[in-house]
Design an enzyme around this catalytic site. Structure first.
Site, PDB file in Angstrom:
ATOM      1  N   ASP A 103       9.407   2.228  -0.549  1.00 12.85           N
ATOM      2  CA  ASP A 103       8.427   3.218   0.474  1.00 12.85           C
ATOM      3  C   ASP A 103       8.715   2.554   1.806  1.00 12.85           C
ATOM      4  O   ASP A 103       8.343   1.390   2.306  1.00 12.85           O
ATOM      5  CB  ASP A 103       6.746   2.531  -0.068  1.00 12.85           C
ATOM      6  CG  ASP A 103       5.894   3.264   0.820  1.00 12.85           C
ATOM      7  OD1 ASP A 103       6.187   3.836   1.619  1.00 12.85           O
ATOM      8  OD2 ASP A 103       4.725   3.154   0.335  1.00 12.85           O
ATOM      9  N   LYS A 116       5.489   9.075   8.657  1.00  9.46           N
ATOM     10  CA  LYS A 116       4.931   8.615   9.947  1.00  9.46           C
ATOM     11  C   LYS A 116       6.183   9.106  11.132  1.00  9.46           C
ATOM     12  O   LYS A 116       6.196  10.106  11.677  1.00  9.46           O
ATOM     13  CB  LYS A 116       4.964   7.033  10.036  1.00  9.46           C
ATOM     14  CG  LYS A 116       3.898   6.753   8.746  1.00  9.46           C
ATOM     15  CD  LYS A 116       3.094   5.312   9.354  1.00  9.46           C
ATOM     16  CE  LYS A 116       2.288   4.930   8.305  1.00  9.46           C
ATOM     17  NZ  LYS A 116       1.096   5.175   8.442  1.00  9.46           N
ATOM     18  N   TYR A 128       0.823  -1.052   0.017  1.00 10.44           N
ATOM     19  CA  TYR A 128       0.030  -0.026   0.045  1.00 10.44           C
ATOM     20  C   TYR A 128       0.922   1.206  -0.005  1.00 10.44           C
ATOM     21  O   TYR A 128       1.703   1.401   0.918  1.00 10.44           O
ATOM     22  CB  TYR A 128      -0.810  -0.243   1.189  1.00 10.44           C
ATOM     23  CG  TYR A 128      -1.686   1.309   1.349  1.00 10.44           C
ATOM     24  CD1 TYR A 128      -2.935   1.402   0.602  1.00 10.44           C
ATOM     25  CD2 TYR A 128      -1.511   2.228   2.235  1.00 10.44           C
ATOM     26  CE1 TYR A 128      -3.590   2.582   0.740  1.00 10.44           C
ATOM     27  CE2 TYR A 128      -2.452   3.234   2.610  1.00 10.44           C
ATOM     28  CZ  TYR A 128      -3.371   3.644   1.596  1.00 10.44           C
ATOM     29  OH  TYR A 128      -4.330   4.428   1.955  1.00 10.44           O
TER      30      TYR A 128
HETATM   31  N1  HOZ Z   1      -1.685   3.123   6.127  1.00  8.14           N
HETATM   32  C1  HOZ Z   1      -1.792   2.812   7.368  1.00  8.14           C
HETATM   33  C2  HOZ Z   1      -0.971   1.784   7.719  1.00  8.14           C
HETATM   34  N2  HOZ Z   1      -1.387   0.563   6.989  1.00  8.14           N
HETATM   35  C3  HOZ Z   1      -3.263   2.620   7.677  1.00  8.14           C
HETATM   36  C4  HOZ Z   1      -3.718   3.905   8.235  1.00  8.14           C
HETATM   37  C5  HOZ Z   1      -4.927   4.210   7.729  1.00  8.14           C
HETATM   38  O1  HOZ Z   1      -5.510   3.778   6.719  1.00  8.14           O
HETATM   39  O2  HOZ Z   1      -5.757   4.847   8.638  1.00  8.14           O
END
Ligand code: HOZ
Length: 427
Positions: free
Chosen positions: A243, A271, A148
């Site tokens: 990433d 983050k 993702y």
């Molecule tokens: N992309 C974040 C960790 N997988 C999740 C956060 C979210 O979508 O709220």
């Protein structure tokens, strides 16, 4: 006789939110739909603990999905924010902190020679592929199933995280023309990458991946996979983009690229580098980065980018992470949790424990998970049942089989023992 139902504060907030926020939440995973629960609204956080609006305390294994590696409300991070706060929250103009931050990132991340700050991981990845396309003068992007990279149009095919959680394989609203420019391949499958380059090589601008997948649950790169990608992209004149929004400053101080000793051309960060405030960044080779406006012509901008609050919080956190004991400590804590879970798995069967420093997933399957198709075979019903029991016992575990749990340096042995006891009683 009619019965009066007393709603909790979270339930009352959820009811209000449903009216004015789509699905009642500002990011889908938080709705807790996949685990058959209702959203929990939080009031405060301290160390590895979260406190909800109903006064319940949870041991937190989400850590804001990564940023809280040193625990919530770390006094030095708060101090840095307070110090910056009284001087103004955003200048829309350069500030000292963004220079300090850029120097720190270039010093700590092996492949980054220049870096541009943005406001989220999504911004970082979408800007990085624009740059890669401009640099290579090619259009196609290769990504991997279950990875993702935020919610930009180019990345929403067979993506992990919230899409996997909700069972959405792609999103309406993404034009076919854009989807056609993304090739999505199975993670850990070098042959598939070779085949894609054979067919489309002269048009592939970049290969982007989470070097350790966190968004399909935790999946480690197979031996030789990252090396193979580095070799193929170099030979074919495409860029390799890591990433490291989740792995950066987590699996090692210099991220996955330091841990696995592979230098990508571009890296996306987020983050942790914001200490809990909204931040992203992309950086890499100077000859590529210099193409960004105003030194070059690849356009990308942001009013709040490099703002003094987020920079101050992030710098304070990155400085503390340089303490030589940090990652050793994080590794030990992760191992304590992983080993305890493995013992439980031995008794119950049907569970696989995948982990790396600071990240862990319990997959509900008998087979080791090495790619997204393996993760998708997990028993998500059982995951949901266990999640609800854990939550009742005060453990805030990521509410999806397709997410990783995050461990911080302030989870104590006792917190982990309490967590393991809750797991033992829940499976
Ligand atoms: N992309 C974040 C960790 N997988 C999740 C956060 C979210 O979508 O709220």
């Amino acid at each position: 006789m009619s019965k009066t139902v007393v709603l909790s504060r979270s339930q009352r907030l959820a009811a209000r939110a449903q009216v004015v926020i789509p699905g009642g939440v500002n990011s889908p995973v938080r709705a807790l739909k996949a685990v058959g629960a209702e959203p929990i609204y939080f009031e405060k956080a301290d160390g590895c603990h979260l406190f909800d609006v109903d006064g319940n305390r949870f041991i937190d294994y989400i850590g804001s999905w990564g940023p809280m590696i040193l625990g919530h409300s770390h006094p030095r991070v708060l101090e840095a924010i307070e110090e910056a706060l009284v001087k103004g929250t955003s200048f829309g103009a350069p500030c000292r902190q963004e220079v300090d931050m850029a120097e720190l990132i270039c010093q700590l991340v092996p492949s980054i020679e220049m870096v541009r700050m943005v406001n989220s991981g999504t911004e970082a990845t979408m800007s990085a592929i624009r740059l890669a396309r401009a640099f290579t003068k090619r259009d196609i992007i290769v990504k991997f199933e279950g990875c993702y990279h935020g919610h930009a149009d180019s990345f929403l095919s067979k993506a992990g995280s919230g899409l996997a959680t909700l069972g959405i394989s792609s999103s309406p609203g993404v034009p076919d023309e854009i989807t056609k420019m993304t090739i999505t391949l199975p993670f850990n499958d070098l042959d598939a990458v070779k085949k894609a380059f054979k067919e489309h090589g002269k048009n592939i601008a970049a290969v982007i991946l989470e070097p350790v997948v966190g968004n399909a649950g935790l999946i480690l790169p197979a031996e030789g996979f990252l090396e193979g990608l580095r070799e193929i992209t170099t030979d074919e004149g495409a860029l390799l983009i890591f990433d490291e929004v989740m792995t950066g400053f987590r699996v090692a101080l210099g991220g996955a690229q330091a841990r696995f000793k592979i230098k990508p051309d571009l890296t996306c960060l987020g983050k942790i580098i914001g200490g809990g405030l909204p931040v992203g960044a992309y950086g890499g080779r100077k000859d590529i980065m210099e193409m960004i406006a105003p030194s070059g012509t690849v356009y990308q901008a942001g009013t709040l980018s490099g703002n003094p609050l987020a920079m101050s919080a992030g710098i304070a956190q990155l400085k503390m992470l340089q303490n030589p004991t940090t990652y050793e400590m994080l590794e030990k804590k992760t191992e304590q949790l992983a080993n305890g879970l493995k013992e439980i798995a031995k008794k119950t069967g049907g569970m696989q424990i995948a982990y790396i420093t600071g990240m862990l997933t319990v997959f509900f399957t008998n087979k080791e998970v090495t790619d997204f198709s393996g993760a998708k075979k997990c028993n998500t019903e059982t995951f949901g049942e266990v999640w609800r029991k854990l939550s009742d016992k005060g453990i805030y575990w990521p509410p999806s089989q397709f997410e990783a749990a995050f461990i911080s340096t302030v989870h104590t042995s006792r917190d982990i023992e309490e967590t393991l006891k809750a797991w033992e009683e829940s499976v």
